[in-house]
Design a protein around this motif. Structure first.
Motif, PDB file in Angstrom:
ATOM      1  N   TRP A  95     -22.583  38.255 -41.533  1.00 41.53           N
ATOM      2  CA  TRP A  95     -23.258  37.097 -42.134  1.00 41.53           C
ATOM      3  C   TRP A  95     -22.648  35.824 -41.561  1.00 41.53           C
ATOM      4  O   TRP A  95     -21.426  35.734 -41.361  1.00 41.53           O
ATOM      5  N   VAL A  96     -23.490  34.827 -41.251  1.00 41.04           N
ATOM      6  CA  VAL A  96     -23.023  33.546 -40.732  1.00 41.04           C
ATOM      7  C   VAL A  96     -23.588  32.417 -41.594  1.00 41.04           C
ATOM      8  O   VAL A  96     -24.618  32.584 -42.260  1.00 41.04           O
ATOM      9  N   ALA A  97     -22.905  31.264 -41.570  1.00 35.42           N
ATOM     10  CA  ALA A  97     -23.369  30.129 -42.372  1.00 35.42           C
ATOM     11  C   ALA A  97     -22.938  28.819 -41.733  1.00 35.42           C
ATOM     12  O   ALA A  97     -21.955  28.765 -40.981  1.00 35.42           O
ATOM     13  N   LEU A  98     -23.683  27.770 -42.053  1.00 32.82           N
ATOM     14  CA  LEU A  98     -23.353  26.406 -41.655  1.00 32.82           C
ATOM     15  C   LEU A  98     -23.447  25.523 -42.890  1.00 32.82           C
ATOM     16  O   LEU A  98     -24.417  25.633 -43.657  1.00 32.82           O
ATOM     17  N   SER A  99     -22.444  24.641 -43.082  1.00 35.76           N
ATOM     18  CA  SER A  99     -22.379  23.866 -44.328  1.00 35.76           C
ATOM     19  C   SER A  99     -21.929  22.423 -44.081  1.00 35.76           C
ATOM     20  O   SER A  99     -20.837  22.210 -43.548  1.00 35.76           O
ATOM     21  N   PRO A 100     -22.725  21.441 -44.466  1.00 36.59           N
ATOM     22  CA  PRO A 100     -22.245  20.053 -44.525  1.00 36.59           C
ATOM     23  C   PRO A 100     -21.605  19.784 -45.893  1.00 36.59           C
ATOM     24  O   PRO A 100     -21.922  20.463 -46.878  1.00 36.59           O
ATOM     25  N   PHE A 101     -20.715  18.775 -45.937  1.00 37.02           N
ATOM     26  CA  PHE A 101     -20.016  18.409 -47.166  1.00 37.02           C
ATOM     27  C   PHE A 101     -20.216  16.922 -47.473  1.00 37.02           C
ATOM     28  O   PHE A 101     -20.258  16.092 -46.554  1.00 37.02           O
ATOM     29  N   VAL A 102     -20.282  16.604 -48.750  1.00 40.12           N
ATOM     30  CA  VAL A 102     -20.273  15.217 -49.237  1.00 40.12           C
ATOM     31  C   VAL A 102     -19.265  15.157 -50.374  1.00 40.12           C
ATOM     32  O   VAL A 102     -19.315  15.990 -51.296  1.00 40.12           O
ATOM     33  N   THR A 103     -18.337  14.199 -50.321  1.00 42.53           N
ATOM     34  CA  THR A 103     -17.265  14.126 -51.331  1.00 42.53           C
ATOM     35  C   THR A 103     -17.193  12.731 -51.938  1.00 42.53           C
ATOM     36  O   THR A 103     -17.326  11.721 -51.243  1.00 42.53           O
ATOM     37  N   SER A 125     -18.615  22.740 -41.855  1.00 38.78           N
ATOM     38  CA  SER A 125     -17.913  24.007 -41.619  1.00 38.78           C
ATOM     39  C   SER A 125     -18.932  25.057 -41.196  1.00 38.78           C
ATOM     40  O   SER A 125     -20.133  24.933 -41.472  1.00 38.78           O
ATOM     41  N   SER A 126     -18.448  26.065 -40.499  1.00 39.38           N
ATOM     42  CA  SER A 126     -19.263  27.245 -40.195  1.00 39.38           C
ATOM     43  C   SER A 126     -18.451  28.457 -40.621  1.00 39.38           C
ATOM     44  O   SER A 126     -17.221  28.394 -40.697  1.00 39.38           O
ATOM     45  N   GLU A 127     -19.127  29.553 -40.907  1.00 38.66           N
ATOM     46  CA  GLU A 127     -18.409  30.733 -41.390  1.00 38.66           C
ATOM     47  C   GLU A 127     -19.025  32.009 -40.834  1.00 38.66           C
ATOM     48  O   GLU A 127     -20.249  32.114 -40.693  1.00 38.66           O
TER      49      GLU A 127
END
Length: 301
Positions: A95-103, A125-127
């Motif tokens: 399984w792969v993923a891509l994620s943007p973040f807002v803080t 991040s990517s996983e």
């Protein structure tokens, strides 16, 4: 503190070793076949502690995860961070993923940290998750994950930085009682480095560890309640060179499944003990917070 952390890692591994040894053995005639294997729900039913599931081949997923850290000393400290994750099961057990973040940072009158109130894009991040031990007839499964991360905000102060890290994760979960009781163990290690935006600022390396364990009870087919224990450490240097602080978090979690592929998980873990290097006190509020709260909505399609 480093010695205590090693004991915690060793204890977590040894506590599961009998089950692991039994699971890799060849089932005797008459034991559970593949079709009869006990199954675990594919959702985040353990809170901050992750399951080993990677979904079905071709399955896509979307999740909205909000993690809020709050409480430092006597001032106001609240930092909600939103992770928007897009995942895809590219192959069997992969399984792969891509994620943007807002803080968002809201800091006022906290000793050693500048007052701040703002919301910023906080990198990507990517996983990649590989389930190297698919679910066995005894209900055990295990995965390995790596998640490289680029961030633009310092995790404590909220000031602008360039930060690069990679988190290596080892997940084990077990069906204790089919359709009733589930357990999971995570061992995580995260080296990284960051540089302040100021001209001429050097890169500073550091690392972190996370040992967590969760136990979840299935009340109904759509309702799960559980509890987890998390032991976190931060270190100077990328290879756990010098302990800066450790903290123990314990708390409950709740999962509601709206459908077979859609669920909401809420987990809260207050810090019950901690130790900042060179600073007295019962808690480590230099490197960690009093409370960590995570709310995650996830859907697969």
């Amino acid at each position: 503190m480093k010695l205590r952390l090693r004991y915690a890692l060793a204890f977590g591994a040894l506590s599961l070793s009998p089950a692991f040894a039994a699971d890799i053995a060849t089932p005797a005639p008459g034991e559970a076949t593949l079709a009869e294997q006990p199954q675990a729900p594919g959702d985040d039913i353990f809170g901050f502690t992750s399951p080993s599931d990677t979904g079905n081949v071709g399955e896509k997923s979307f999740s909205l995860e909000s993690t809020t850290r709050f409480g430092k000393g006597n001032g106001l400290y609240v930092t909600p961070s939103v992770k928007i994750e897009f995942g895809y099961a590219i192959a069997e057990n992969v399984w792969v993923a891509l994620s943007p973040f807002v803080t968002n940072y809201r800091i006022r009158d906290v000793a050693g940290i500048d007052n701040l109130s703002r919301t910023r894009f906080d990198g990507l991040s990517s996983e990649l998750i590989w389930r190297f031990l698919p679910r066995t007839p005894y209900g055990l499964a295990a995965s390995f994950s790596v998640e490289p991360r680029w961030a633009q905000l310092d995790g404590v102060s909220g000031l602008g930085v360039n930060a690069l890290s990679a988190e290596f994760k080892f997940y084990i979960d077990q069906v204790i009682i089919p359709d009733q009781l589930f357990a999971a163990l995570n061992l995580n290690y995260q080296p990284g480095a960051q540089q302040a935006f100021a001209a001429g600022s050097p890169w500073v390396s550091g690392s972190a560890t996370n040992v967590s364990a969760g136990l979840t009870w299935q009340i109904t087919p759509s309702l799960f309640v559980g509890a987890e224990v998390r032991y976190l450490g931060v270190f100077d240097g990328a290879y756990l060179n010098r302990t800066l602080g450790t903290a123990l978090f314990v708390g409950p979690n709740l999962t509601v499944k709206f459908s077979e592929k859609t669920a909401l998980n809420i987990a809260w873990t207050p810090q019950i003990s901690g130790d900042a290097n060179g600073v007295g006190g019962r808690l480590d509020l230099i490197n960690f917070e009093r409370h960590q709260l995570r709310v995650k909505f996830a859907s697969a399609f």
